[in-house]
Design a protein around this motif. Structure first.
Motif, PDB file in Angstrom:
ATOM      1  N   THR A 122       0.746  -1.095   0.049  1.00 20.94           N
ATOM      2  CA  THR A 122       0.104  -0.011   0.090  1.00 20.94           C
ATOM      3  C   THR A 122       0.926   1.298   0.072  1.00 20.94           C
ATOM      4  OG1 THR A 122      -0.125   0.105   2.631  1.00 20.94           O
ATOM      5  CG2 THR A 122      -1.824  -1.027   1.171  1.00 20.94           C
ATOM      6  N   GLY A 123       0.142   2.279  -0.435  1.00 22.57           N
ATOM      7  CA  GLY A 123       1.015   3.636  -0.277  1.00 22.57           C
ATOM      8  C   GLY A 123       1.530   4.222   1.088  1.00 22.57           C
ATOM      9  N   VAL A 124       2.416   4.899   0.904  1.00 28.42           N
ATOM     10  CA  VAL A 124       2.865   5.635   2.452  1.00 28.42           C
ATOM     11  C   VAL A 124       2.922   7.290   2.088  1.00 28.42           C
ATOM     12  CG1 VAL A 124       4.133   3.628   2.991  1.00 28.42           C
ATOM     13  CG2 VAL A 124       5.264   5.127   1.674  1.00 28.42           C
ATOM     14  N   LYS A 217      -3.742  12.835   3.580  1.00 30.71           N
ATOM     15  CA  LYS A 217      -5.219  12.337   3.172  1.00 30.71           C
ATOM     16  C   LYS A 217      -5.149  11.073   2.382  1.00 30.71           C
ATOM     17  CE  LYS A 217      -7.897  15.131   5.487  1.00 30.71           C
ATOM     18  NZ  LYS A 217      -9.127  14.904   6.296  1.00 30.71           N
ATOM     19  N   VAL A 218      -4.617  11.083   1.291  1.00 25.67           N
ATOM     20  CA  VAL A 218      -4.402   9.917   0.066  1.00 25.67           C
ATOM     21  C   VAL A 218      -2.945   9.530   0.116  1.00 25.67           C
ATOM     22  CG1 VAL A 218      -5.009   9.843  -2.242  1.00 25.67           C
ATOM     23  CG2 VAL A 218      -6.281  11.442  -1.195  1.00 25.67           C
ATOM     24  N   ARG A 219      -3.198   8.239  -0.060  1.00 27.63           N
ATOM     25  CA  ARG A 219      -1.626   7.233  -0.356  1.00 27.63           C
ATOM     26  C   ARG A 219      -2.161   6.681  -1.285  1.00 27.63           C
ATOM     27  NH1 ARG A 219      -3.193   7.885   4.795  1.00 27.63           N
ATOM     28  NH2 ARG A 219      -4.473   5.760   4.717  1.00 27.63           N
ATOM     29  N   TYR A 220      -1.172   6.122  -2.287  1.00 32.92           N
ATOM     30  CA  TYR A 220      -1.269   5.355  -3.388  1.00 32.92           C
ATOM     31  C   TYR A 220       0.109   4.471  -3.431  1.00 32.92           C
ATOM     32  CZ  TYR A 220       1.889   8.953  -5.159  1.00 32.92           C
ATOM     33  OH  TYR A 220       2.831   9.740  -5.501  1.00 32.92           O
ATOM     34  N   TYR A 221      -0.289   3.368  -4.293  1.00 38.93           N
ATOM     35  CA  TYR A 221       0.780   2.286  -4.629  1.00 38.93           C
ATOM     36  C   TYR A 221       0.317   1.772  -6.028  1.00 38.93           C
ATOM     37  CZ  TYR A 221       3.394  -1.837  -5.473  1.00 38.93           C
ATOM     38  OH  TYR A 221       4.232  -2.820  -5.996  1.00 38.93           O
ATOM     39  N   ARG A 250      -1.522  -3.358 -10.706  1.00 34.77           N
ATOM     40  CA  ARG A 250      -2.024  -3.291  -9.506  1.00 34.77           C
ATOM     41  C   ARG A 250      -2.074  -1.732  -9.132  1.00 34.77           C
ATOM     42  NH1 ARG A 250      -4.512  -5.532  -5.352  1.00 34.77           N
ATOM     43  NH2 ARG A 250      -4.523  -7.654  -6.742  1.00 34.77           N
ATOM     44  N   VAL A 251      -3.431  -1.243  -8.593  1.00 38.95           N
ATOM     45  CA  VAL A 251      -3.249   0.188  -7.958  1.00 38.95           C
ATOM     46  C   VAL A 251      -4.153   0.006  -6.602  1.00 38.95           C
ATOM     47  CG1 VAL A 251      -4.336   2.180  -8.252  1.00 38.95           C
ATOM     48  CG2 VAL A 251      -3.521   1.254 -10.324  1.00 38.95           C
ATOM     49  N   ASN A 252      -3.545   0.441  -5.636  1.00 39.05           N
ATOM     50  CA  ASN A 252      -4.038   0.577  -4.449  1.00 39.05           C
ATOM     51  C   ASN A 252      -4.071   2.001  -3.768  1.00 39.05           C
ATOM     52  OD1 ASN A 252      -4.055  -2.280  -4.405  1.00 39.05           O
ATOM     53  ND2 ASN A 252      -2.452  -2.589  -2.954  1.00 39.05           N
ATOM     54  N   LEU A 253      -5.546   2.411  -3.539  1.00 41.62           N
ATOM     55  CA  LEU A 253      -5.506   3.741  -3.317  1.00 41.62           C
ATOM     56  C   LEU A 253      -6.150   3.708  -1.525  1.00 41.62           C
ATOM     57  CD1 LEU A 253      -6.975   5.550  -6.214  1.00 41.62           C
ATOM     58  CD2 LEU A 253      -4.671   5.569  -5.643  1.00 41.62           C
ATOM     59  N   ASP A 254      -5.591   4.634  -0.697  1.00 35.99           N
ATOM     60  CA  ASP A 254      -6.300   4.809   0.484  1.00 35.99           C
ATOM     61  C   ASP A 254      -6.538   6.247   0.846  1.00 35.99           C
ATOM     62  OD1 ASP A 254      -5.901   1.978   1.648  1.00 35.99           O
ATOM     63  OD2 ASP A 254      -3.810   2.505   1.001  1.00 35.99           O
ATOM     64  N   TRP A 255      -7.752   6.450   1.219  1.00 39.05           N
ATOM     65  CA  TRP A 255      -8.290   7.648   1.288  1.00 39.05           C
ATOM     66  C   TRP A 255      -8.899   8.029   2.551  1.00 39.05           C
ATOM     67  CZ3 TRP A 255     -13.316  10.091  -1.160  1.00 39.05           C
ATOM     68  CH2 TRP A 255     -13.329  11.474  -0.913  1.00 39.05           C
ATOM     69  N   ASP A 256      -8.273   8.797   3.404  1.00 44.22           N
ATOM     70  CA  ASP A 256      -8.941   9.212   4.842  1.00 44.22           C
ATOM     71  C   ASP A 256      -9.934  10.245   4.710  1.00 44.22           C
ATOM     72  OD1 ASP A 256      -7.361   7.455   5.819  1.00 44.22           O
ATOM     73  OD2 ASP A 256      -5.545   8.580   6.362  1.00 44.22           O
ATOM     74  N   LEU A 263     -11.596   5.177   3.052  1.00 43.55           N
ATOM     75  CA  LEU A 263     -11.826   4.580   1.805  1.00 43.55           C
ATOM     76  C   LEU A 263     -10.702   3.850   1.143  1.00 43.55           C
ATOM     77  CD1 LEU A 263     -14.584   3.723   0.459  1.00 43.55           C
ATOM     78  CD2 LEU A 263     -14.228   5.611  -0.951  1.00 43.55           C
ATOM     79  N   SER A 264     -10.734   2.372   0.861  1.00 47.29           N
ATOM     80  CA  SER A 264      -9.675   2.111  -0.040  1.00 47.29           C
ATOM     81  C   SER A 264     -10.099   1.347  -1.091  1.00 47.29           C
ATOM     82  CB  SER A 264      -9.088   0.756   0.920  1.00 47.29           C
ATOM     83  OG  SER A 264      -8.458   1.254   2.061  1.00 47.29           O
ATOM     84  N   PHE A 265      -9.269   1.726  -2.351  1.00 48.69           N
ATOM     85  CA  PHE A 265      -9.649   0.993  -3.708  1.00 48.69           C
ATOM     86  C   PHE A 265      -8.486   0.081  -4.024  1.00 48.69           C
ATOM     87  CE2 PHE A 265     -11.914   5.065  -3.607  1.00 48.69           C
ATOM     88  CZ  PHE A 265     -13.257   4.787  -4.005  1.00 48.69           C
ATOM     89  N   LYS A 266      -8.737  -1.095  -4.267  1.00 49.60           N
ATOM     90  CA  LYS A 266      -7.657  -2.095  -4.670  1.00 49.60           C
ATOM     91  C   LYS A 266      -8.208  -2.877  -5.834  1.00 49.60           C
ATOM     92  CE  LYS A 266      -6.326  -2.890  -0.060  1.00 49.60           C
ATOM     93  NZ  LYS A 266      -5.138  -2.024  -0.032  1.00 49.60           N
ATOM     94  N   PHE A 267      -7.229  -2.513  -7.014  1.00 50.61           N
ATOM     95  CA  PHE A 267      -7.862  -3.085  -8.339  1.00 50.61           C
ATOM     96  C   PHE A 267      -6.391  -3.399  -9.184  1.00 50.61           C
ATOM     97  CE2 PHE A 267      -8.591   1.349  -8.318  1.00 50.61           C
ATOM     98  CZ  PHE A 267      -8.028   1.687  -9.436  1.00 50.61           C
TER      99      PHE A 267
END
Length: 267
Positions: A122-124, A217-221, A250-256, A263-267
């Protein structure tokens, strides 16, 4: 029960592989990363065809007629074994294997054959960091087969017939001559099948690219990978190519959204 528990509450047999351990394995798919990684986990391939599905067994075969595949859980979501081919090993943070009967307490009968928990990266928070990895290898046959021509084989057969007293089965000198000069190759062929069907070497490429970062707020991988596994077998006729090519992302997004909601998006 989907992969998160306190250590003091965990009483079952679990084999874990962290990111550092996984990085030491040169693998092009998730299944081969499990090979020799955990006791009781057997990874096998039915044939040398790179497109063949890899078989994974945890604690052996539990049924003679039923499905013996373990349950795969990726980022908390149970998935079928077919999804594993779409996951790049470079995108995996950790792998945990639940091997004993306690797996059924959480996953029910689906966990009867063991459970493989996969957590992706996941993103940092921080500036974007890029990582590129390219591996190239050349594969050659270890023991090339030397060709024995047809006249030599026939002469050896004649020696065997004479020793056995089967003089009526002997090949005539005229037949041996036609095998040697190939005047009638359709009836008396002399084909080097090894040379006809194989190449001297084949190449394999495993390349991946990743980008990781984020803000408060937003982290991405984001990860992109490509795998090419060549074959020493030639494509004699169309459709008989045994090489393997795979492209995955693969795209992993985490949004606080708030302090208590994310909210997390994993696809």
């Amino acid at each position: 029960g989907y992969g998160v528990t306190a250590t003091r509450d965990l009483t079952g047999q679990v084999a874990s592989l962290n990111e550092e351990q996984l990085s030491k394995k040169s693998a092009t798919n998730v299944e081969t990363m499990l090979q020799n990684a955990a006791a009781g986990v057997v990874v096998s391939l039915a044939s040398s065809n790179p497109n063949e599905k890899i078989r994974v067994r945890v604690r052996g075969e539990a049924s003679l007629s039923g499905d013996n595949e373990p349950l795969y859980v990726v980022d908390g979501m149970p998935v079928s074994s077919d999804v594993m081919s779409a996951i790049s090993p470079s995108d995996i943070q950790s792998i945990d294997v639940l091997k004993d009967a306690s797996a059924t307490a959480v996953y029910g009968s689906k966990g009867a054959n063991g459970v493989i928990l996969i957590t992706t990266k996941t993103g940092v928070k921080g500036k974007p960091k890029f990582k590129v990895n390219v591996e190239y290898s050349a594969n050659t046959p270890m023991f090339p087969v030397e060709h024995v021509d047809a006249p030599t084989i026939i002469n050896m057969a004649n020696i065997a017939y004479r020793n056995a007293g089967s003089f009526g089965s002997l090949y005539s000198d005229d037949i041996i001559k036609q095998y040697a000069d190939q005047s009638n190759p359709l009836r008396y062929p002399d084909v080097n099948w090894y040379e006809l069907m194989t190449k001297d070497f084949s190449s394999s490429v495993n390349a991946d690219f990743s980008m990781v970062g984020g803000s408060n707020k937003v982290r991405y991988y984001i990860g992109v990978g490509y795998v090419h596994d060549g074959s020493i077998l030639k494509e004699v006729t169309k459709g008989t190519n045994y090489q393997y090519d795979k492209f995955n992302y693969r795209v992993n997004l985490d949004w606080d959204i708030t302090k208590s909601t994310s909210l997390s998006f994993k696809f």
